[in-house]
Write a protein that holds these residues in place. Sequence first.
Motif, PDB file in Angstrom:
ATOM      1  N   ARG A  66       5.997  39.591  26.217  1.00  0.00           N
ATOM      2  CA  ARG A  66       5.277  39.559  24.940  1.00  0.00           C
ATOM      3  C   ARG A  66       6.097  40.069  23.758  1.00  0.00           C
ATOM      4  N   GLY A  67       7.222  40.683  24.026  1.00  0.00           N
ATOM      5  CA  GLY A  67       8.000  41.299  22.960  1.00  0.00           C
ATOM      6  C   GLY A  67       8.829  40.304  22.164  1.00  0.00           C
ATOM      7  N   ASP A  68       9.231  40.721  20.982  1.00  0.00           N
ATOM      8  CA  ASP A  68      10.135  39.927  20.154  1.00  0.00           C
ATOM      9  C   ASP A  68      11.498  39.854  20.863  1.00  0.00           C
ATOM     10  N   PRO A  69      12.091  38.656  20.989  1.00  0.00           N
ATOM     11  CA  PRO A  69      13.361  38.520  21.721  1.00  0.00           C
ATOM     12  C   PRO A  69      14.482  39.413  21.177  1.00  0.00           C
ATOM     13  N   ARG A  70      14.513  39.587  19.853  1.00  0.00           N
ATOM     14  CA  ARG A  70      15.568  40.435  19.272  1.00  0.00           C
ATOM     15  C   ARG A  70      15.366  41.898  19.678  1.00  0.00           C
ATOM     16  N   GLU A  71      14.118  42.330  19.669  1.00  0.00           N
ATOM     17  CA  GLU A  71      13.822  43.687  20.139  1.00  0.00           C
ATOM     18  C   GLU A  71      14.182  43.833  21.611  1.00  0.00           C
ATOM     19  N   SER A  72      13.785  42.864  22.405  1.00  0.00           N
ATOM     20  CA  SER A  72      14.054  42.928  23.843  1.00  0.00           C
ATOM     21  C   SER A  72      15.547  43.040  24.122  1.00  0.00           C
ATOM     22  N   ALA A  73      16.356  42.270  23.381  1.00  0.00           N
ATOM     23  CA  ALA A  73      17.807  42.314  23.557  1.00  0.00           C
ATOM     24  C   ALA A  73      18.350  43.710  23.232  1.00  0.00           C
ATOM     25  N   ALA A  74      17.822  44.318  22.175  1.00  0.00           N
ATOM     26  CA  ALA A  74      18.263  45.664  21.794  1.00  0.00           C
ATOM     27  C   ALA A  74      17.893  46.685  22.865  1.00  0.00           C
ATOM     28  N   TYR A  75      16.706  46.535  23.457  1.00  0.00           N
ATOM     29  CA  TYR A  75      16.286  47.467  24.500  1.00  0.00           C
ATOM     30  C   TYR A  75      17.118  47.303  25.763  1.00  0.00           C
ATOM     31  N   VAL A  76      17.470  46.073  26.087  1.00  0.00           N
ATOM     32  CA  VAL A  76      18.312  45.835  27.265  1.00  0.00           C
ATOM     33  C   VAL A  76      19.669  46.501  27.080  1.00  0.00           C
ATOM     34  N   ASP A  77      20.283  46.315  25.921  1.00  0.00           N
ATOM     35  CA  ASP A  77      21.572  46.963  25.640  1.00  0.00           C
ATOM     36  C   ASP A  77      21.454  48.480  25.765  1.00  0.00           C
ATOM     37  N   ALA A  78      20.373  49.017  25.187  1.00  0.00           N
ATOM     38  CA  ALA A  78      20.176  50.466  25.188  1.00  0.00           C
ATOM     39  C   ALA A  78      19.951  50.996  26.601  1.00  0.00           C
ATOM     40  N   LEU A  79      19.200  50.271  27.404  1.00  0.00           N
ATOM     41  CA  LEU A  79      18.954  50.702  28.783  1.00  0.00           C
ATOM     42  C   LEU A  79      20.241  50.692  29.595  1.00  0.00           C
ATOM     43  N   GLY A  80      21.104  49.728  29.340  1.00  0.00           N
ATOM     44  CA  GLY A  80      22.397  49.716  30.013  1.00  0.00           C
ATOM     45  C   GLY A  80      23.235  50.917  29.626  1.00  0.00           C
ATOM     46  N   ALA A  81      23.207  51.251  28.333  1.00  0.00           N
ATOM     47  CA  ALA A  81      23.989  52.393  27.841  1.00  0.00           C
ATOM     48  C   ALA A  81      23.419  53.715  28.325  1.00  0.00           C
ATOM     49  N   ALA A  82      22.111  53.768  28.582  1.00  0.00           N
ATOM     50  CA  ALA A  82      21.457  55.024  28.953  1.00  0.00           C
ATOM     51  C   ALA A  82      21.907  55.538  30.312  1.00  0.00           C
ATOM     52  N   GLY A  83      22.333  54.628  31.196  1.00  0.00           N
ATOM     53  CA  GLY A  83      22.831  55.059  32.497  1.00  0.00           C
ATOM     54  C   GLY A  83      21.774  55.580  33.448  1.00  0.00           C
ATOM     55  N   ASP A  84      20.512  55.275  33.187  1.00  0.00           N
ATOM     56  CA  ASP A  84      19.405  55.754  34.005  1.00  0.00           C
ATOM     57  C   ASP A  84      19.013  54.649  34.994  1.00  0.00           C
ATOM     58  N   VAL A  85      19.204  54.911  36.281  1.00  0.00           N
ATOM     59  CA  VAL A  85      18.971  53.868  37.287  1.00  0.00           C
ATOM     60  C   VAL A  85      17.503  53.449  37.361  1.00  0.00           C
ATOM     61  N   ARG A  86      16.614  54.234  36.779  1.00  0.00           N
ATOM     62  CA  ARG A  86      15.205  53.831  36.766  1.00  0.00           C
ATOM     63  C   ARG A  86      15.005  52.527  36.004  1.00  0.00           C
ATOM     64  N   ALA A  87      15.946  52.193  35.132  1.00  0.00           N
ATOM     65  CA  ALA A  87      15.816  50.981  34.324  1.00  0.00           C
ATOM     66  C   ALA A  87      16.077  49.714  35.139  1.00  0.00           C
ATOM     67  N   VAL A  88      16.716  49.842  36.302  1.00  0.00           N
ATOM     68  CA  VAL A  88      17.071  48.658  37.090  1.00  0.00           C
ATOM     69  C   VAL A  88      15.835  47.845  37.446  1.00  0.00           C
ATOM     70  N   GLU A  89      14.767  48.509  37.843  1.00  0.00           N
ATOM     71  CA  GLU A  89      13.563  47.793  38.251  1.00  0.00           C
ATOM     72  C   GLU A  89      13.000  46.957  37.111  1.00  0.00           C
ATOM     73  N   ALA A  90      12.947  47.536  35.899  1.00  0.00           N
ATOM     74  CA  ALA A  90      12.415  46.802  34.748  1.00  0.00           C
ATOM     75  C   ALA A  90      13.320  45.632  34.375  1.00  0.00           C
ATOM     76  N   LEU A  91      14.616  45.837  34.454  1.00  0.00           N
ATOM     77  CA  LEU A  91      15.560  44.768  34.131  1.00  0.00           C
ATOM     78  C   LEU A  91      15.492  43.651  35.178  1.00  0.00           C
ATOM     79  N   ALA A  92      15.334  44.026  36.429  1.00  0.00           N
ATOM     80  CA  ALA A  92      15.215  43.026  37.496  1.00  0.00           C
ATOM     81  C   ALA A  92      13.939  42.204  37.320  1.00  0.00           C
ATOM     82  N   ALA A  93      12.853  42.873  36.922  1.00  0.00           N
ATOM     83  CA  ALA A  93      11.596  42.157  36.688  1.00  0.00           C
ATOM     84  C   ALA A  93      11.752  41.176  35.526  1.00  0.00           C
TER      85      ALA A  93
END
Length: 349
Positions: A66-93
Amino acid sequence: MRKVFAVSAALLLCTAAQARRPKIKDLLATFQAAKAEERVRLAATLGRMRDQKATDALLLAFDVKRGDPRESAAYVDALGAAGDVRAVEALAAAWDYLRSMILQLGELPGHLQVLRWKILDALSRLGGDQAVRILSESLNDQDPRVVEEAVRGLGRLRVKDAVPALQQLAGGATGGLLQAIFEAMGDIGDKRSLSTLEQAYTNPDKFIEVEVAYALVKLGRKDMVLRLQHFLDGDPGEDKVGLLAAYYLVKLDKDAGLEHLEKLMKKPDGALAPIAAETLGKTENPRAVLVLVEASKAPDASVRLSVARSLARLGGARAIAALRKMRADSNPGVRGAAINGLSDLGEID
C-alpha cells in the motif's frame, strides 16, 4: 601540556558532535509526524543510526503493498544500512509479493523493478540463510539487473556454494553482469574460480583484463597488482581503463590508486575529474576521505559536488567536518549535497 590540550580539544569536539546529533527519540517523533517527502529524507538517517528503535520505526512504515513506491525504496535502502537481521523477514515478504505481481501482470512497472534490485542489495547487507536463498534463486531471474544484483550480493556474503553457478553465468555474460561475476569471484575467494578467470584474462578487451586482474589479486595472484598499476600509465586515450584500474587498486588499499585518482581530480578542465571523485566514494576505503577533503576546495563546482556526495557515502569524522564547511560553498548544488549528506549521516543541526 600540548598533549593534554590535544586530548581536551578532542573531547570538546566529540561533545559538540554529540550535541549536534539528534536524539533518537526526537528523530523518531519527527519521522512519525512527517509527510512522505520528509520521511524519505529521514529514512536514510534512521538507517545509518543502526539503532533498534529506528529499525522498528522503519519496519512499521514499510508497506510494499500500500505504500508509495518512492517511500518503499527509501525504507529498503535504510533497512539494509541498519544491519538489523530482523528486517530480512519483511524484505523477503516484499520480494515474494513482487514476484506474485509478476505472475499477475507479466511485467512490473519500472519503479517496482527498481524496488526488486534494492531488496536484493539490502538482503546482501543483512545476510542469513533466507537472504542467501533468495539471492541464489535470483540468479535465474528474467531481469538482467536482478541477476547482476544477486551476483554482487552473493559475492558480498562470500557464498562459496554460488561458485559453480557464477562460472556457468560467466560463459554468456557481458558488460556490467560480467564485471559483477568477476568481482564476486574475487570476493568469495574460492580457488575453483581460477580456471574461469585465467581463461577470461586472455580476452583482448582491456576493461575485462583489468576486472579479471583484480579478481586474481583477491585470489592470491599478487603479481597482478603490477598489471593493474601498468594501466595507470597507459595510452591517454584509455583514461577510463586507468580509472577502473585505480578504483580496484584503492579497493586493494594501494597508494598508486589513490594517487592516480587524486591526479585526475587536479587536472584543469579534466573531463574525468568529477568521475574520479565519485569513484573514490565507491571504493569504500576510509583512506579516500583524506584525498576527497583536499579536493573539496577544487575550483570546478562539478568536482566539489561529486566530492560532497562521496564524503557522505564514506562517512567518518573527517568527512563530516568537511561537509560542514561545504555547506557554505558558493555553488547551491554543492551546498545542497553537503546538507543532504550530513542529514544522511545523522548530523542534523
